[in-house]
Structures are given as structure tokens and as C-alpha cells.
Enzyme design. Sequence first.
Site, PDB file in Angstrom:
ATOM      1  N   GLY A  11       0.819  -1.211   0.000  1.00  0.00           N
ATOM      2  CA  GLY A  11       0.000   0.000   0.000  1.00  0.00           C
ATOM      3  C   GLY A  11       0.850   1.255   0.000  1.00  0.00           C
ATOM      4  CG  ASN A 107       4.543  -7.245   7.566  1.00  0.00           C
ATOM      5  OD1 ASN A 107       3.800  -6.620   6.806  1.00  0.00           O
ATOM      6  ND2 ASN A 107       4.430  -7.211   8.872  1.00  0.00           N
ATOM      7  CB  VAL A 136      -0.259   3.582   6.894  1.00  0.00           C
ATOM      8  CG1 VAL A 136       0.198   4.549   5.811  1.00  0.00           C
ATOM      9  CG2 VAL A 136      -1.197   2.536   6.336  1.00  0.00           C
ATOM     10  CG  ASP A 137      -1.324  -1.613   8.296  1.00  0.00           C
ATOM     11  OD1 ASP A 137      -2.178  -0.702   8.335  1.00  0.00           O
ATOM     12  OD2 ASP A 137      -1.409  -2.584   7.530  1.00  0.00           O
ATOM     13  CG  MET A 181      -6.721   1.962   5.695  1.00  0.00           C
ATOM     14  SD  MET A 181      -5.452   2.075   4.413  1.00  0.00           S
ATOM     15  CE  MET A 181      -6.458   1.807   2.953  1.00  0.00           C
ATOM     16  N   GLY A 182      -5.940  -0.654   9.015  1.00  0.00           N
ATOM     17  CA  GLY A 182      -5.251  -1.436  10.044  1.00  0.00           C
ATOM     18  C   GLY A 182      -5.827  -2.837  10.077  1.00  0.00           C
TER      19      GLY A 182
END
Lengths: 400, 400
Positions: A11, A107, A136-137, A181-182
Amino acid sequence: MANCLVAQSGGPTAVINASLAGVIRANQLNPLYDHVFGGLHGIEGTLEGNLCDLTYLSGRDIEVLKQTPSSALGTCRYKFSEEADFQRLINVMDANNIDTMFYIGGNGSMSTVSTMATWAAEHGVSKRFIGIPKTVDNDLGIMDHCPGFASAAKVACEITHATRMDYDAYTRPEVFVLETMGRDAGWLAASTFMTGDVDLLVLPEVDFRRSIFLEQVRAKMEQQGSCYVVISEGARWYDGTYLSANGKAADGLGHAMLGGTAGRLKSMIVEAGIAPRCVVQDLSRVARSSNFAMSLVDFEEAYDLGVCAHMRSFDPTFTGKVVGILRGATEDGGYNAEFFACDAAQVANYVKRFPTEWILPNYQGITQEAMDYFRPLIQGEPKLICENGIPVTLKPFNRR
Amino acid sequence: MANCLVAQSGGPTAVINASLAGVIRANQLNPLYDHVFGGLHGIEGTLEGNLCDLTYLSGRDIEVLKQTPSSALGTCRYKFSEEADFQRLINVMDANNIDTMFYIGGNGSMSTVSTMATWAAEHGVSKRFIGIPKTVDNDLGIMDHCPGFASAAKVACEITHATRMDYDAYTRPEVFVLETMGRDAGWLAASTFMTGDVDLLVLPEVDFRRSIFLEQVRAKMEQQGSCYVVISEGARWYDGTYLSANGKAADGLGHAMLGGTAGRLKSMIVEAGIAPRCVVQDLSRVARSSNFAMSLVDFEEAYDLGVCAHMRSFDPTFTGKVVGILRGATEDGGYNAEFFACDAAQVANYVKRFPTEWILPNYQGITQEAMDYFRPLIQGEPKLICENGIPVTLKPFNRR
């Protein structure tokens, strides 16, 4: 001398291009490589040999690239794991005299870096693979935080505050639910608690219990006539299924397609008769890609990590590594970023979840320690170059 | 000497408090009134006598109030038309020695100003009613544009550009649909076309034709592999029903509750088999209340209109009026705001729609003339006072 390759994956973020700019600028300051090539659309385009030459980007274009949101090289959701893909990648690198690949991603990308470095060593291939983190996570292990997270958190905080004020302007009884998000980690949702505007916080790290949650909403409405809820798209039931999942759609990597979690809460709240209305605001991509509320700390760290990865690659044994940031302190106890590198294998495919010891019970938010962790990351605003009232951006390389 | 009253009404904007700050500051510079009172929650709270004293707000607080989004006095959706309400309002004004009321709002509020001024004249009541315009919808007549609109347009433009870049980073076939506010007029949706990022634009001013629209989406997907659509929440079929309307819910004034228009387009697009995926982003309140991408032009004009209304009220015959902005030009042909006043009756309950001669056929966007109209309004960024990484805001008066 050989060339190097940079690609972006996963993303987009507001500052992923700042890391790209760092690699390009570092090579202008110290040309370890003859050419800096960009791989278009991550591994997907790179495997097709879709490259562009970034070596001679002007100083002005580098400045504009730094403030350009989203992935200027394009990105992908490509599952890279087949032996055939490994050989194709080596062939593309050989064909362009590339000996080093920088991969900016999360990751999954760090797993690619680790896998490729190991594979190259085992097959006697003298190619190097170096990871630069972004997400962003904020769910990468070992490092203190990830570039991209703080700017998303800052946008989320600013929108939380603005929509809370908008909500508070009214007298009518309604609940407000903001979705961030997340997928697997609640960092982004949790960060909004810093604003002091969030009444209830729902994170993926805590099994969702409908009755307890609704009881809390009811209590807030009775106490203060309002209830502002923030929920992470990845919120889930005790059996691990997402609140939002419809069990069907999935993206190219088999991840469930989320979104709509807030809508699920809305139905629960209205059906339970707690309020006649519930307003839903889904932040979605607005948080991850907006460059108008970037964190200066994030902006500079992302650029520095690009430079850092390039500089450290002067060591010929530097492969299978990822650069990152640890939290140090200034002499007076202030925040200070310390740059380091570790094996990409330590980071690969591991999700660092928001610490449960930082979560208050019954959706009441997060601890002071958690807020002290977040606070320094969202400080400062980069001075953006604007034209006609809008920040200037570079035309993406994948669209030229 | 007597006192004055200021109240805010309708949907919040990013700069409605700048107009409030203008009235307060003007009275400090030239104290025409002993006290400046704020009416809480518009007419609704004012009729209950819920006032606060704003006379002595500090210079720092006035600066912070200017950059505080949403309605710091609170707002309402109250239908004010009963004779009984008129008398109650006069009673509250009498009880607080108030002879002049400034009302910051949209068409409905300007109607209230006009009605009350007429009623007072007819009943020999020496009270004055003065309107200060605000609306993100930009649909007030006579004036060139309304405070609040340009900042909402700027946020919408910035998010359009950021989400377009995010969308463009991917290779997968999907359509993107952004939904903006705009119940009856398409100004806000149309403004996003300035970015150059919008492929198709759906406005309330043109009857929606499903087959023509889908044909255009299909053509864009075939030509360029992508299609970015912006739609106004108020888009409607030829019979006048909203695309989103479910025929049930309505707010306190009998307006249909919109939202979900983009979702309606998504269903059409996916069902027609044009793309397997369609991403929806609903801007909703993010555009109207965010202060992190305010237009400097809007910010300053909103404040100036507050000052303007106060200053002109030195004329005892100034009642039933609304202040506003006309478009003048600088010597070198640049944009210049000219301040004027007209009868509120000329503005009341009239919706100025986006000119159909500025709309290109087949959802292809807007003309150059339209973009030339928008462009000067979103220029510049106010320097916001930030603390801990977030713009400082004043605690709303209705929550103290």
C-alpha cells in the site's frame, strides 16, 4: 561499476517517495552505482523488465518527489515466491547490469528481501537485496516505528479532531463512528486517541464483545449525550473473523477485503435502540496517502532511511538486511531517531501488534505510555511547494 | 448602549468561526455594542436564552478561534417560522438588552434574517437582523461565492489528487468513485475537476442517465485502464429522486438524508461487468470541517465578512441585510474581493446551482471558464498555530 534498482511494494504512503528520493539523492552525492533504476509496479513490473532511469533527477524534482504521496513507481500485490520468479528477477538484473536491489515495503517485501538474499547466496549469485521499511500499519518488528505510519496517524488525528468538532456542534442524539485502516494491528486507530476526542476505541488486538461495547456506547450517550467511536478495519470477533468480512472477496494475496467495519457497528447501535442515528466516516485511503498533513518527523526519517540504505550498501557484504529506526533520546530526554540495520528475516512476515498492556479495558482507549510513544512521531509540518493552491507532485513514473 | 448577538446555523465549515471572530474583533476595535453575546446552537439555543459572552475574548483566543473548524457556538437544524418563535426571540433579546442579531448561515438563515427584519418593522420592534453568509455548498445567490466553500473545495481537491495517485499506483482493474457533499448544487464536486485527476463528473444539475454514464466508464477503462469518478451526493434521476435516496430518512427540516450515492454507482458499475472492483471514498464531513487544508483566501474573506457586517451595522437602518463578496479585479487582472451588502430577501431560500453552460456533456467535466472561476478561491495556506503536531482549536462555547 554496476547499477542499482529501487522498487516499491504494498500500500502507498505519504512518504514512501521520500525514501525513494533518499536513495536517488544519496547516489548523486556518492555515486556507488552508475545508474539508479526504478522498477515499475514493484516486483510485478520489475519481472517484466519495466524499469526507468532515476539517476539524473534534478534537485527540484527530488524535492517534489519527496512531497509526492502514493508510490511514484507504482506498486503491486504480487505473490513472489516461485523459484521461477527468483530466476526471472536475476535475469532482469543481469540484463541491466544491476547488482543491488532496494525494496521499499512492508513485511511481505522484507520477506522477499530475505528470501532473495538467501537464494542468491545458496546459488552463488552475487546480487544483493536491501529492505527499506514503509507501512501505515506500523506493524514491522524490531524497529521502533515505520515510515509512513506517523503521517497517516497525523492525518487521522486531524480528521478525528475536525469531525469531532463538527459532531459536537449538533444537539441531536447520534453516535459517530470513524473507521481507519489497520488489518491486523491497531496502531493507526489507537493513535487517534491522542486528540482527546475519542470516547471509545475498538482495536483488532482485543476480541470484540458486542454486549460490552454496546453497554459502553449507551453509558456515554446517557452521561454526555454523545459518543465518538474509532474502530480499526481489522476489528474481529473472538473466533478471529473480521466484523466486516463477508467471507467472499479477497485481494491478490488472499487477504480478506476489509472496509465496512464502521457500518457494522452502526447497525448494531441503531438496532439496539441506543441512538436513532449513527454517522459513519470511513477514512480509508485518505489517511494513508494524503500529503497535506504530513508529519515532519516522518517525512525526514523516510528520506533519511533511503539515504541510510544507500550509504550502508557501500559494504559489499550488506545484503538480506533492512534499515530502520530505534528510539533514542536527546540529552534533555527528547525524542531522537537512531538508525540501524538488521537481518530482513527478523522482520519478515511478522506482525507487530499494538501492545495489549497499552490498551485500557472496555474500549476506553490507551494508556499514557502509549500516547507518549505516539506524540513525538507526529511533530512538525514540512513546508510544501504549492502551485495554484495545491501541493505540487511529480508525475508518477509508472504513468509516463 | 445596547448589546449584540451572534449565532451560527446549518452545517459547519472550516471558516465559519473566522466570521464569528471578525464580529468579536471588530467590536473590540470599535465598540458599537457593550457586549457581544453568542447564541448557542443557533436559533434553537438562542430561543432558550442560552447565550455566552464573547466580548472580551483575548487576542490569542481570537486567533485560535479563527482557525477552529466547525461551529464554535454549536449549530442547529431548527425550523424557525412560527409567530410564537418570533416573539420568543424578541423576548430573549429584550431580556439581554440586545438590539442587533448577526446570523451566520446559509439560505435558510438568510430567510430568517429577512423574515425577522420584516416582522420587526411591521410590529414596531426596534431590533435589527443582519446576515453573514457561509456554506460549503456555495449555493447562495447574488454573491460571487460563499465563505466555507473554498476551503471545502481545497480539501476535496487535495484528497482527490492524493487518492488519484494512490489509485494510479496499482495495475488491477478497478474504478474509483469519490463522493462529495452538495445536496442541490454541484459546486463542491465540480471544483475537484481543477486537479486534472477526474475522468468523469456527476453533478445534480444534470439528470443522471445510467446507460450514458456506464458507457463513459467503459470507454475510460478500455482507453486507459482506469476511471476516476467524482459524484455529488445530490445526483438525481430525471424525475428528481436522488440516486441515494431510500425514501425514508429525513433530517429535522424534511431534507432527504443523503450519502451512499457513490455506493449506488459502484453497484451499477460492478453489475454491468465493467470492472470487478470499484473503490468508494465518501468525503462527507471531512471536506467541510477540516482546517488543515484551508484556503487562505477563504480564511481571510470569512473573517473580513464578520468585520464588514459589524462595521456596517453602525448605520441604524442596516437591517434585513446580508453582506457578501463580489468578484472584482486587480489592476493587472488578478482576483480581488469586493465587499457589498444586499437585502437578505434576495438571497433567502434560493439555491444558486452550478451553471449548466459550464458543464461538459457526457460527464466529461467542466469548462475552462468554470476552472478560472474556482482557481483564485483556493489560493494560499494560512499559517496555523500548532501544538503537539495538531492545529490548536478553541474549546467550543456550547461545550463549556
